[in-house]
Design an enzyme around this catalytic site. Structure first.
Site, PDB file in Angstrom:
ATOM      1  N   GLU A  36       0.882  -1.164   0.000  1.00 55.23           N
ATOM      2  CA  GLU A  36       0.000   0.000   0.000  1.00 55.23           C
ATOM      3  C   GLU A  36       0.922   1.217   0.000  1.00 55.23           C
ATOM      4  O   GLU A  36       1.808   1.312   0.850  1.00 55.23           O
ATOM      5  CB  GLU A  36      -0.871   0.005   1.262  1.00 55.23           C
ATOM      6  CG  GLU A  36      -1.838   1.184   1.268  1.00 55.23           C
ATOM      7  CD  GLU A  36      -2.593   1.339   2.588  1.00 55.23           C
ATOM      8  OE1 GLU A  36      -2.238   0.639   3.563  1.00 55.23           O
ATOM      9  OE2 GLU A  36      -3.522   2.159   2.626  1.00 55.23           O
ATOM     10  N   ARG A 261       5.210 -13.564   9.176  1.00 56.70           N
ATOM     11  CA  ARG A 261       6.024 -12.358   9.026  1.00 56.70           C
ATOM     12  C   ARG A 261       7.340 -12.572   9.757  1.00 56.70           C
ATOM     13  O   ARG A 261       7.444 -13.394  10.649  1.00 56.70           O
ATOM     14  CB  ARG A 261       5.335 -11.166   9.679  1.00 56.70           C
ATOM     15  CG  ARG A 261       4.011 -10.832   9.101  1.00 56.70           C
ATOM     16  CD  ARG A 261       3.309  -9.798   9.972  1.00 56.70           C
ATOM     17  NE  ARG A 261       4.112  -8.586  10.063  1.00 56.70           N
ATOM     18  CZ  ARG A 261       3.602  -7.369   9.930  1.00 56.70           C
ATOM     19  NH1 ARG A 261       2.327  -7.207   9.703  1.00 56.70           N
ATOM     20  NH2 ARG A 261       4.371  -6.321  10.047  1.00 56.70           N
ATOM     21  N   LYS A 271       4.342   0.733  10.613  1.00 53.73           N
ATOM     22  CA  LYS A 271       4.397   2.005   9.881  1.00 53.73           C
ATOM     23  C   LYS A 271       4.059   3.187  10.785  1.00 53.73           C
ATOM     24  O   LYS A 271       4.713   4.223  10.751  1.00 53.73           O
ATOM     25  CB  LYS A 271       3.371   1.986   8.739  1.00 53.73           C
ATOM     26  CG  LYS A 271       3.892   1.394   7.446  1.00 53.73           C
ATOM     27  CD  LYS A 271       2.805   1.495   6.379  1.00 53.73           C
ATOM     28  CE  LYS A 271       2.981   0.380   5.348  1.00 53.73           C
ATOM     29  NZ  LYS A 271       1.807   0.249   4.467  1.00 53.73           N
TER      30      LYS A 271
END
Length: 554
Positions: A36, A261, A271
């Site tokens: 994104e 992950r 983020k």
RNA sequence: AGACCCAUGGUGUAAUUGGCAACACAACAGAUUUUGGUUCUGUCGUUCAAGGUUCGAGUCCUUGUGGGUCUACCA
């Protein structure tokens, strides 16, 4: 080696091998990396990038880059450029042009109409709060929306008017009609489209309704005919919806596979929190050398090859992993030991005078650039009566046999120069050493040593009259705790390391005045360093990439 | 509370798919070394627990235990 003979290195490759054996998709393998564009790429993304590109590469497949830009409020073009350059820096090139989920808005709209016509989606004017309460709870079935049983014709009319901009934000949504009692909450009539009268970074004012992740991601995969859609574990629950939509829409059946992950000690990969560090001025920017961003790691001097090796060697599994910094640093040293030329710089200099060396004399000494790679050749070093050595390489008192450095009566080799004998030192009123005095053995010159003197230790040094000042930024991890996020009772900011950056002025050999930005080298016996973009003509600035290992317990 | 996922040395991954538990990092010990770097050698685990199937189980089954994920008109 043909793909049929390839061995699976992890569970994803096992699935691929099986698909290949069954002739699925005609043996075609196509993956994708779908960021994104609302932030910078970090070490966690590197793992996803490496898995997607390397898996496809191994089986002769392709990998797309697709910006998942379905939310006009958070995404910016600025990030698109950074993401692209970071991926290229890592060493990967995607198939064709960069794709955008927003390129598929028309398709997605048609897909929505198809669902409506099949009676599998409906327009709902329940408020967000109402929809939330209709959801029920974990283990508790939800309740149907009062608008759930509208006719396809009415739904179509309402949805078209949503698209035409007749309704304000939040007044209506399009929902899939699945099962309000489904054990997977995601399948309790999920929202597919919402109204947002907002400009999009690529489609501008063309749309006032935007699809949500679940009605964009999987469909984009299908439109690009992605065969294996690799994502992280938290999307497991979305897979049921992903597959439901493929069946309902009767579109290309991409297969979603989830892997764990990667977390790395002392790094955070949120983020939001990374942005906080920037906004609070705790770091100088997204590319600060202490950041876990690819921009930060690059600036710190981590080679792309090392990051790739790290991501590959840590494997692909379905269980959460916490990687040690040790392994990452090992991978960095492994590459740099092979590639980085050696130079001498003294980080904490103290003057050393060779009392029996002729005053005013300077000689040039030859030294190898990289003992691991003879092709790197040699260079010349100036040497004279006054040099700098590391303060920590001197002890005021005579030391035991296990000590190989400078102390009264000790013999020590100066790298690529002479063996010197330590006589003692001079100090100021506070007892700080201001000068070390030595004599040298004239017949012990490096390469032609006939002195017979044995020196156990070898020290790096810099010729004082020709030394250049170097700004050296010494880094430690940003946090004092390896997992600052894993404390329920404390905020990650509580673990900020006050010593994460220390700026010092080192004395370096003359060649160091002209390093190019991004160039890496080893400061002998100290560590690997890289030239920072803040460097100016004649004023080099250098970042510590990683220290050398040391088995000395001094 | 329901559903789903996971469990192998200090850490991270392997194990020809049911056949002698391997590799890397870390740590420790030693050799080499004009970087106390590099390189080389050695040491450090019977696979979460209990039961079951089997000639044989890290691998299959059952039940536990522990950890993770999920109730955004974010992705």
């Amino acid at each position: 080696m043909s793909t049929a003979e390839k061995k699976a290195d992890n569970f994803i490759e096992e699935i691929i091998l099986e698909d290949l054996a069954n002739g699925k998709h005609g043996g075609r393998i196509h993956t994708r990396f779908p960021p994104e564009p609302n932030g910078y790429l970090h070490i966690g993304h590197a793992k996803a990038i490496v898995i997607n590109f390397e898996t496809a590469k191994k089986f002769g497949g392709k990998t797309n880059l697709r910006m998942d830009d379905t939310n006009p409020s958070t995404e910016e073009t600025l990030y698109v450029d950074n993401i692209q350059s970071d991926i290229r820096w890592l060493g990967y090139e995607w198939e064709g042009d960069t794709r955008y989920a927003s390129d598929y808005f028309d398709h997605l709209y048609q897909f929505a109409l198809r669902l409506i016509d099949k009676g599998l989606a409906y327009v709902d004017e329940s408020s967000a709060a109402e929809i939330e309460s209709q959801k029920g709870d974990i283990g508790v079935p939800g309740t149907n929306s009062p608008h759930r049983d509208r006719s396809p014709a009415e739904n179509r009319d309402l949805f078209e008017r949503m698209r035409a901009g007749e309704f304000p934000d939040g007044s209506k949504v399009l929902r899939a009609k699945i099962d309000m009692a489904h054990p997977n909450l995601l399948l309790r009539d999920p929202v597919l489209y919402r109204i947002k009268h907002e400009a999009h970074h690529r489609t501008g004012e063309n749309w006032c309704i935007y699809p949500l992740y679940d009605f964009a991601h999987g469909q984009s995969d299908s439109l690009e005919e992605i065969t294996h859609s690799l994502c992280s574990l938290e999307f497991r629950h979305h897979r049921d919806l992903y597959n439901w939509l493929i069946e309902a829409l009767e579109i290309f059946p991409s297969r979603q596979i989830e892997f764990a992950r990667m977390n790395v000690d002392y790094f955070i990969t949120s983020k939001r929190r990374l942005k906080l560090l920037v906004d609070e001025g705790i770091v100088t920017g997204w590319d600060d050398a202490r950041m876990s961003t690819l921009a930060g790691l690059r600036r710190k001097g981590y080679p792309a090859e090392a990051i790739r090796n790290f991501c590959m060697d840590t494997g692909v599994t379905r269980r959460d992993s916490q990687q040690t910094l040790d392994l990452l640093e090992y991978k960095v040293r492994e590459v740099l030991n092979r590639d980085a030329d050696r130079y001498m710089a003294v980080l904490d200099p103290v003057r050393l005078v060779i009392t029996n060396y002729p005053e005013g004399q300077t000689e040039m000494l030859e030294t190898e650039n990289n003992p691991e790679n003879e092709e790197r050749g040699t260079r010349e070093l100036p040497f004279s009566r006054e040099i700098y050595v590391e303060r920590e390489d001197y002890r005021k008192e005579p030391q035991n046999r296990k000590y190989f450095r400078l102390a009264p009566e000790k013999d020590v080799r100066l790298k690529s120069a002479y063996i010197i004998h330590c006589e003692g030192h001079e100090e100021d009123a506070d007892g700080n050493v201001t000068q070390i005095n030595c004599t040298y053995y004239p017949d012990s010159r490096s390469g032609e040593d006939t002195s017979g003197v044995k020196a156990k230790g070898t020290l790096h040094w810099v010729n004082a009259p020709t030394a250049v000042d170097i700004e050296v930024r010494m880094y430690e991890p940003l946090f004092t705790d390896p997992t600052p996020m894993d404390h329920e009772d404390r905020d990650f900011m509580d673990f900020l390391n006050p010593n994460s950056l220390q700026v010092i002025t080192a004395k370096g050999e003359p060649a160091l005045a002209e390093g190019k930005v991004g160039e890496s080298f080893q400061f002998l016996r100290k560590g690997y360093f890289t030239v920072d973009p803040d460097s100016r003509e004649g004023k080099p600035v250098v970042n510590l990439t990683v220290g050398l290992k040391s088995s000395w317990k001094g």
